[in-house]
Design an enzyme around this catalytic site. Structure first.
Site, PDB file in Angstrom:
ATOM      1  N   LYS A  41     -10.956  -4.022  -8.355  1.00 53.22           N
ATOM      2  CA  LYS A  41      -9.667  -3.698  -8.968  1.00 53.22           C
ATOM      3  C   LYS A  41      -9.062  -4.900  -9.676  1.00 53.22           C
ATOM      4  O   LYS A  41      -8.385  -4.745 -10.678  1.00 53.22           O
ATOM      5  CB  LYS A  41      -8.695  -3.123  -7.934  1.00 53.22           C
ATOM      6  N   LYS A  86     -18.922   4.672  -8.753  1.00 52.50           N
ATOM      7  CA  LYS A  86     -18.176   5.748  -8.094  1.00 52.50           C
ATOM      8  C   LYS A  86     -17.295   6.521  -9.106  1.00 52.50           C
ATOM      9  O   LYS A  86     -16.733   5.919 -10.012  1.00 52.50           O
ATOM     10  CB  LYS A  86     -17.319   5.078  -7.015  1.00 52.50           C
ATOM     11  N   LYS A 111     -10.464   8.150 -10.273  1.00 51.18           N
ATOM     12  CA  LYS A 111      -9.436   8.807 -11.075  1.00 51.18           C
ATOM     13  C   LYS A 111      -8.796   7.892 -12.112  1.00 51.18           C
ATOM     14  O   LYS A 111      -8.147   8.366 -13.030  1.00 51.18           O
ATOM     15  CB  LYS A 111      -8.376   9.472 -10.191  1.00 51.18           C
TER      16      LYS A 111
HETATM   17  N1  AQP Z   1     -16.131   9.134  -5.850  1.00 48.83           N
HETATM   18  C1  AQP Z   1     -15.767   9.394  -4.594  1.00 48.83           C
HETATM   19  N2  AQP Z   1     -16.634   9.979  -3.739  1.00 48.83           N
HETATM   20  C2  AQP Z   1     -16.262  10.266  -2.454  1.00 48.83           C
HETATM   21  N3  AQP Z   1     -15.030   9.995  -1.975  1.00 48.83           N
HETATM   22  C3  AQP Z   1     -14.129   9.426  -2.789  1.00 48.83           C
HETATM   23  N4  AQP Z   1     -12.846   9.052  -2.628  1.00 48.83           N
HETATM   24  C4  AQP Z   1     -12.384   8.526  -3.781  1.00 48.83           C
HETATM   25  N5  AQP Z   1     -13.348   8.550  -4.725  1.00 48.83           N
HETATM   26  C5  AQP Z   1     -14.445   9.104  -4.136  1.00 48.83           C
HETATM   27  C6  AQP Z   1     -12.095   9.212  -1.394  1.00 48.83           C
HETATM   28  O1  AQP Z   1     -10.856   9.826  -1.714  1.00 48.83           O
HETATM   29  C7  AQP Z   1      -9.859   9.350  -0.836  1.00 48.83           C
HETATM   30  C8  AQP Z   1      -8.647   8.980  -1.582  1.00 48.83           C
HETATM   31  O2  AQP Z   1      -8.896   7.892  -2.430  1.00 48.83           O
HETATM   32  P1  AQP Z   1      -7.663   7.106  -3.019  1.00 48.83           P
HETATM   33  O3  AQP Z   1      -6.891   7.965  -3.902  1.00 48.83           O
HETATM   34  O4  AQP Z   1      -6.873   6.486  -1.932  1.00 48.83           O
HETATM   35  O5  AQP Z   1      -8.234   5.921  -3.804  1.00 48.83           O
HETATM   36  P2  AQP Z   1      -9.605   5.466  -4.215  1.00 48.83           P
HETATM   37  O6  AQP Z   1     -10.601   5.486  -3.112  1.00 48.83           O
HETATM   38  O7  AQP Z   1      -9.383   4.132  -4.855  1.00 48.83           O
HETATM   39  O8  AQP Z   1      -9.957   6.610  -5.241  1.00 48.83           O
HETATM   40  P3  AQP Z   1     -10.042   6.508  -6.762  1.00 48.83           P
HETATM   41  O9  AQP Z   1     -10.212   7.899  -7.276  1.00 48.83           O
HETATM   42  O10 AQP Z   1     -11.082   5.526  -7.149  1.00 48.83           O
HETATM   43  O11 AQP Z   1      -8.604   6.024  -7.154  1.00 48.83           O
HETATM   44  P4  AQP Z   1      -8.160   4.842  -8.054  1.00 48.83           P
HETATM   45  O12 AQP Z   1      -8.938   5.008  -9.317  1.00 48.83           O
HETATM   46  O13 AQP Z   1      -6.685   5.048  -8.216  1.00 48.83           O
HETATM   47  O14 AQP Z   1      -8.495   3.610  -7.312  1.00 48.83           O
HETATM   48  C9  AQP Z   1     -10.453   8.206  -0.033  1.00 48.83           C
HETATM   49  O15 AQP Z   1     -10.792   8.683   1.247  1.00 48.83           O
HETATM   50  C10 AQP Z   1     -11.695   7.865  -0.791  1.00 48.83           C
HETATM   51  O16 AQP Z   1     -12.701   7.376   0.065  1.00 48.83           O
END
Ligand code: AQP
Length: 340
Positions: free
Chosen positions: A122, A204, A207
């Site tokens: 990040k 991965k 979002k």
């Molecule tokens: N690609 C993924 N595959 C499986 N699990 C995933 N999670 C996120 N992406 C995947 C799981 O979703 C939950 C919530 O995630 P989050 O919103 O707290 O943040 P994150 O893990 O950082 O997800 P993003 O989508 O990548 O968000 P941004 O882009 O904002 O950082 C968690 O349980 C995560 O494991």
């Protein structure tokens, strides 16, 4: 739901998890997290938080953040979580999260935080805003979990390192002050623990990445069809599960399997002799079938903002009661002066 309503002998184990209202939720969030939340709600006391304090570690537009918090409450409910049985609330509405995070910061080492791969990723992606919150994000996550004496944390595999740090912090604290915190375990799905980007399947699905790389939970069928059609595969034409050498094809197989199309071996056997076009069609069908009911329920709920507001208000009060019990105990243990 609350422990007040249950005799001690029947007390269920506690689950805590959260999702950031930092963008449009993706199929990765659904498969890695949300879908499992729903499966667990009958057997555990579940707390599903809208982690807006985590979201501000990356700059957010205030109006969007405000809107997305209620949308996430609607998505939780639309995906099948019963707000009478599960605590669905905003992290910022329960001040104990931030208060415990401060205390736990004093029990966490810089060296530990320096090793966190999400911080590295990040801070590379947001080089203009490498703030201290981004660095101490895992400490806030530890506070979230430990406040509720959580037994299990359903997350995708990307959160495993943070969860291990949470356990280390809890053990360190307990080592000094006695058994204050329950040591949580991860609940990571066997299939779909890491759904990959459609355009760069070595990464991965996230979002905050560009639109074409993910399927949003609220994408309409034509958009889903188009995105999967354009998903990166490879040139050897063989349908086989091999994440290292065939990440794109393996990702589509994982998505199908996680959405109920059977185990991966069976899908692969069924698909023998078929091309990537057919694999993509079948994946598209699975995704549309999984998301359509969620989307229509979401539309109904989001039209009733008053109801959503009442859910997060009432649940925040219940969460605060539970969280404050742990916080008061911690404050007493570390020697804060008693309240009169
Ligand atoms: N690609 C993924 N595959 C499986 N699990 C995933 N999670 C996120 N992406 C995947 C799981 O979703 C939950 C919530 O995630 P989050 O919103 O707290 O943040 P994150 O893990 O950082 O997800 P993003 O989508 O990548 O968000 P941004 O882009 O904002 O950082 C968690 O349980 C995560 O494991």
């Amino acid at each position: 739901m609350s422990e007040m309503q249950q005799p001690a002998a029947e007390k269920k184990q506690v689950i805590f998890s959260g999702i950031q209202p930092s963008g449009t939720l993706t199929l990765g969030n659904y498969i890695g997290a949300l879908r499992n939340f729903v499966k667990l709600q009958n057997d555990y006391d579940c707390i599903y938080c809208i982690v807006d304090e985590h979201a501000i570690t990356v700059r957010q537009n205030p109006a969007d953040l405000r809107r997305r918090c209620l949308e996430l409450a609607a998505i939780y409910i639309a995906s099948g979580l019963d707000p009478q049985k599960n605590l669905i609330y905003c992290q910022s509405h329960v001040s104990a999260h931030a208060e415990l995070a401060w205390i736990l910061n004093c029990f966490t080492y810089m060296g530990e935080l320096n090793r966190m791969t999400q911080f590295k990723a990040k801070s590379a992606a947001h080089a203009d805003n490498i703030n201290a919150g981004l660095f101490t994000y895992p400490v806030l996550m530890a506070a979230d979990i430990l406040l509720y004496q959580t037994n299990l944390v359903p997350v995708g595999v990307d959160q495993k390192q943070h969860l291990e740090l949470c356990r280390d912090i809890a053990q360190r604290f307990n080592g000094v002050y006695g058994n204050v915190f329950t040591i949580p375990e991860g609940y990571i799905p066997k299939v779909g623990a890491k759904i990959m980007s459609l355009q760069e399947p070595e990464k991965k699905m996230s979002k905050s990445d560009p639109e074409e790389t993910y399927i949003a939970l609220l994408d309409d069928p034509d958009t889903i069809r188009r995105k999967i059609k354009r998903a990166v595969t490879d040139s050897d034409g063989e349908i086989r599960y091999d994440p290292e050498n065939k990440p794109g094809v393996s990702n589509l197989l994982s998505i199908m399997s996680a959405l109920g199309a059977g185990d991966i071996e069976t899908i692969v056997a069924d698909m023998q002799g078929k091309g990537y076009g057919e694999l993509k069609n079948r994946t598209t069908e699975c995704v549309i079938n999984a998301l359509t009911p969620l989307q229509s329920e979401f539309k109904r709920l989001i039209a009733d903002k008053g109801y959503l507001q009442s859910v997060i208000d009432e649940n925040a009060q219940k969460a605060a009661y539970l969280a404050n019990k742990t916080l008061r105990k911690v404050q007493k243990k570390i020697g804060y002066a008693p309240r009169g």
